[in-house]
Scaffold this active site. Structure first.
Site, PDB file in Angstrom:
ATOM      1  N   LYS A  90       0.844  -1.195   0.000  1.00 42.64           N
ATOM      2  CA  LYS A  90       0.000   0.000   0.000  1.00 42.64           C
ATOM      3  C   LYS A  90       0.875   1.238   0.000  1.00 42.64           C
ATOM      4  O   LYS A  90       1.824   1.341   0.789  1.00 42.64           O
ATOM      5  CB  LYS A  90      -0.878   0.008   1.276  1.00 42.64           C
ATOM      6  CG  LYS A  90      -1.806   1.196   1.360  1.00 42.64           C
ATOM      7  CD  LYS A  90      -3.093   0.950   0.613  1.00 42.64           C
ATOM      8  CE  LYS A  90      -3.892   2.217   0.351  1.00 42.64           C
ATOM      9  NZ  LYS A  90      -3.518   2.899  -0.916  1.00 42.64           N
ATOM     10  N   GLN A 111       7.297   4.356   3.896  1.00 43.73           N
ATOM     11  CA  GLN A 111       5.877   3.985   3.866  1.00 43.73           C
ATOM     12  C   GLN A 111       5.632   2.694   4.637  1.00 43.73           C
ATOM     13  O   GLN A 111       4.616   2.545   5.321  1.00 43.73           O
ATOM     14  CB  GLN A 111       5.425   3.816   2.404  1.00 43.73           C
ATOM     15  CG  GLN A 111       3.911   3.731   2.228  1.00 43.73           C
ATOM     16  CD  GLN A 111       3.273   5.099   2.129  1.00 43.73           C
ATOM     17  OE1 GLN A 111       3.816   6.005   1.509  1.00 43.73           O
ATOM     18  NE2 GLN A 111       2.114   5.270   2.746  1.00 43.73           N
ATOM     19  N   LYS A 114       5.507   3.745   8.176  1.00 42.00           N
ATOM     20  CA  LYS A 114       4.328   4.577   8.419  1.00 42.00           C
ATOM     21  C   LYS A 114       3.072   3.721   8.484  1.00 42.00           C
ATOM     22  O   LYS A 114       2.243   3.854   9.381  1.00 42.00           O
ATOM     23  CB  LYS A 114       4.189   5.597   7.281  1.00 42.00           C
ATOM     24  CG  LYS A 114       3.015   6.544   7.412  1.00 42.00           C
ATOM     25  CD  LYS A 114       2.643   7.212   6.098  1.00 42.00           C
ATOM     26  CE  LYS A 114       3.801   7.931   5.469  1.00 42.00           C
ATOM     27  NZ  LYS A 114       3.384   8.786   4.331  1.00 42.00           N
ATOM     28  N   LYS A 126       5.465   2.052  -2.992  1.00 43.48           N
ATOM     29  CA  LYS A 126       5.442   3.402  -3.564  1.00 43.48           C
ATOM     30  C   LYS A 126       5.681   3.251  -5.056  1.00 43.48           C
ATOM     31  O   LYS A 126       6.299   2.284  -5.500  1.00 43.48           O
ATOM     32  CB  LYS A 126       6.567   4.262  -2.965  1.00 43.48           C
ATOM     33  CG  LYS A 126       6.304   5.746  -3.061  1.00 43.48           C
ATOM     34  CD  LYS A 126       5.450   6.225  -1.923  1.00 43.48           C
ATOM     35  CE  LYS A 126       4.993   7.649  -2.089  1.00 43.48           C
ATOM     36  NZ  LYS A 126       4.389   8.146  -0.845  1.00 43.48           N
ATOM     37  N   GLY A 165      -2.790   8.256  -4.380  1.00 40.75           N
ATOM     38  CA  GLY A 165      -2.111   9.439  -4.898  1.00 40.75           C
ATOM     39  C   GLY A 165      -0.909   9.842  -4.065  1.00 40.75           C
ATOM     40  O   GLY A 165      -0.604   9.248  -3.035  1.00 40.75           O
ATOM     41  N   ASP A 166      -0.216  10.845  -4.533  1.00 43.10           N
ATOM     42  CA  ASP A 166       0.893  11.477  -3.817  1.00 43.10           C
ATOM     43  C   ASP A 166       1.120  12.788  -4.586  1.00 43.10           C
ATOM     44  O   ASP A 166       0.220  13.238  -5.310  1.00 43.10           O
ATOM     45  CB  ASP A 166       2.131  10.557  -3.818  1.00 43.10           C
ATOM     46  CG  ASP A 166       3.183  10.969  -2.780  1.00 43.10           C
ATOM     47  OD1 ASP A 166       3.043  10.580  -1.616  1.00 43.10           O
ATOM     48  OD2 ASP A 166       4.146  11.677  -3.123  1.00 43.10           O
ATOM     49  N   THR A 209      -5.048  13.536   5.175  1.00 47.93           N
ATOM     50  CA  THR A 209      -3.668  13.755   5.621  1.00 47.93           C
ATOM     51  C   THR A 209      -3.578  15.064   6.418  1.00 47.93           C
ATOM     52  O   THR A 209      -2.988  15.109   7.505  1.00 47.93           O
ATOM     53  CB  THR A 209      -2.699  13.747   4.426  1.00 47.93           C
ATOM     54  OG1 THR A 209      -2.988  12.618   3.619  1.00 47.93           O
ATOM     55  CG2 THR A 209      -1.257  13.693   4.881  1.00 47.93           C
ATOM     56  N   SER A 376      -7.185   5.780   3.505  1.00 51.44           N
ATOM     57  CA  SER A 376      -7.149   4.911   2.327  1.00 51.44           C
ATOM     58  C   SER A 376      -7.531   3.487   2.722  1.00 51.44           C
ATOM     59  O   SER A 376      -8.246   2.789   1.998  1.00 51.44           O
ATOM     60  CB  SER A 376      -5.733   4.863   1.738  1.00 51.44           C
ATOM     61  OG  SER A 376      -5.534   5.882   0.805  1.00 51.44           O
TER      62      SER A 376
HETATM   63  N1  GLU Z   1       0.931   9.105  -0.611  1.00 52.31           N
HETATM   64  C1  GLU Z   1       0.379   9.073   0.692  1.00 52.31           C
HETATM   65  C2  GLU Z   1       1.456   8.796   1.715  1.00 52.31           C
HETATM   66  O1  GLU Z   1       2.586   9.228   1.540  1.00 52.31           O
HETATM   67  C3  GLU Z   1      -0.838   8.185   0.803  1.00 52.31           C
HETATM   68  C4  GLU Z   1      -0.645   6.738   0.458  1.00 52.31           C
HETATM   69  C5  GLU Z   1      -1.945   5.928   0.380  1.00 52.31           C
HETATM   70  O2  GLU Z   1      -3.008   6.446   0.667  1.00 52.31           O
HETATM   71  O3  GLU Z   1      -1.819   4.749   0.007  1.00 52.31           O
HETATM   72  O4  GLU Z   1       1.249   8.200   2.742  1.00 52.31           O
END
Ligand code: GLU
Length: 444
Positions: A90, A111, A114, A126, A165-166, A209, A376
């Site tokens: 994810k 990530q 996180k 990612k 997204g990012d 976020t 998400s």
């Molecule tokens: N891009 C976001 C992050 O850096 C969200 C990632 C997601 O929702 O999968 O955490």
């Protein structure tokens, strides 16, 4: 040499020139020394750190698309499926000219930690492209997204890998990507998050976020006998994280005086007007300089450091390594009491170390900006249950998740004798969960 130092040296040797990746690995490994050194043999025998650092899979592909003048353009496309120990891969897709494997490896590694820290069952990933939507027409963006997904769809799925997204990939791009996914896979499932609410998206994903960041900040301040009311806040960035941070923090009575894009920053001593920002960013998709057209009393600067502006709270929400040691010193000298990272690794290592050694409160991105990926995951949950929750229901869950992230982070720091060091706390709490899952699953 200790196991941790050995693994770091090998990482640098095996991944030459990948400085952001080295930086992210070093920060995490340095925190993990506290855990690893006490039981080095166990982790060394399982080669746990080597496995944690090496992505499970890297997919790299060509993205051909036709521009408005009929020329074929070629971009690079990537997906890094970093770690699936605690759930399906994810993480977001970044579409920006700076994207390369080094950046995505740093982001994918972060990530993984996180996501573990959210407490939800998601692994880390990612992806993205060096495509830049700036200056492109709507049709060109759609053509790029469709081509990108034509390759990516082979590798994703709602139980396998769920992109979102990012930077450079907002709800419009996710919509185009989802449309193409659905067409190729023949499935309407939750293989992407950040979708529009009319086709399975969470009503609060866009805000998540930014809102989560403010919940984290408010919680942290409250635990230290402080509050947001009347505080002056400097925010960098003007994307969805920055905009929704402004929205929520204003509701808590704080005054945001800045926002920025890659050209410069706006300083509005009377407080940034959210209606104007939303009009520029969400309706016109313009540059923040246009703020002056509506608010001529504001100031626009192109070559100055945003962190020189005196504030009580600084929220770097733009991009990696945007706040350096000098900036951190200036913030402290100007009476700043808290720095909370909205972007991924916006403070460089020297700034982070300075902040940790000062009496400012500092919360790293992997704890503070986890609200996005958490919502998400709630979106994935809604999709697989074929149901939807209201804005308020998701907001309440987000609130709870951010409070739990704070607890876990602060508790791990305390258990390892570094109370208040939320960098160590976040890295350790995440590691404990990932390491346990990896050790249980054998040498894979
Ligand atoms: N891009 C976001 C992050 O850096 C969200 C990632 C997601 O929702 O999968 O955490």
């Amino acid at each position: 040499m200790s196991y941790v130092d050995e693994v770091y040296s090998k990482t640098v040797e095996d991944n030459p020139g990948e400085y952001e990746f080295h930086q992210a690995v070093k920060e995490i490994l340095d925190s993990l020394k506290l855990v690893i050194d006490s039981d080095e043999k166990k982790y060394r025998d399982a080669s746990l750190l080597e496995r944690l650092i090496e992505p499970e899979r890297i997919i790299s592909f060509r993205v051909p698309w036709v521009d408005d003048s009929g020329h074929l353009q070629i971009n690079k496309g990537y997906r890094i499926q970093y770690n699936s120990a605690i759930g399906p891969y994810k993480g977001g897709l970044r579409f920006h000219s700076s994207v390369n494997l080094n950046l995505l490896k740093f982001l994918g590694f972060e990530q993984t930690f996180k996501n573990a820290l959210t407490g939800l069952p998601i692994g880390g990933a990612k992806g993205g492209s060096n495509f830049d939507r700036k200056g492109k027409s709507e049709r060109e963006i759609m053509a790029f997204c469709q081509s990108f997904m034509s390759e990516l769809f082979k590798y994703i799925g709602d139980d396998l890998d769920i992109p979102a997204g990012d930077i450079g990939a907002g709800s419009r791009e996710i919509g185009f990507l989802f449309g193409q996914y659905k067409r190729l896979a023949g499935l309407h499932c939750g293989a992407l998050t950040g979708k529009g609410p009319s086709f399975g998206g969470s009503p609060i994903r866009t805000q998540a976020t930014g809102y989560g960041l403010v919940y984290m900040l408010e919680n942290m301040l409250r635990r230290h006998g402080k509050g947001l009311d009347g505080k002056v806040v400097v925010i960098s960035g003007a994307g969805s994280v920055a905009v929704h941070t402004i929205e929520k923090i204003q509701q808590f009575g704080a005054k945001v005086v800045t926002l920025s894009d890659s050209n410069g920053y706006i300083y509005d001593r009377d407080g940034i007007r959210l209606d104007v920002v939303k009009q520029i960013k969400e309706v016109r998709r313009g540059r923040i300089k246009e703020y002056l057209d509506e608010v001529p009393t504001a100031v626009y600067e192109e070559n100055k450091r945003i962190w020189n502006i005196p504030c009580h709270i600084a929220l770097p929400c733009a991009t990696q390594n945007e706040l350096n040691l000098q900036d951190a010193r200036t913030l402290a000298a100007n009476g700043c009491i808290a720095v909370v990272e909205g972007a991924n690794m916006p403070c460089n290592r020297e700034a982070t170390d300075f902040l940790l050694g000062s009496n400012l409160l500092f919360m790293p991105g992997k704890a503070a900006n986890g609200g996005g990926v958490a919502v998400s995951t709630l979106e994935m949950r809604q999709n697989s249950m074929r149901m939807s929750w209201t804005f308020d229901e998701v907001d309440e869950q987000l609130h709870k998740i951010m409070a739990e992230i704070y607890e876990k982070t602060s508790d791990a720091a305390e258990r390892y004798g570094v109370k208040g060091n939320f960098v160590a706390g976040a890295n350790i709490a995440a590691f404990e969960k990932i390491a346990d899952a990896m050790m249980s699953q054998g040498f894979v």
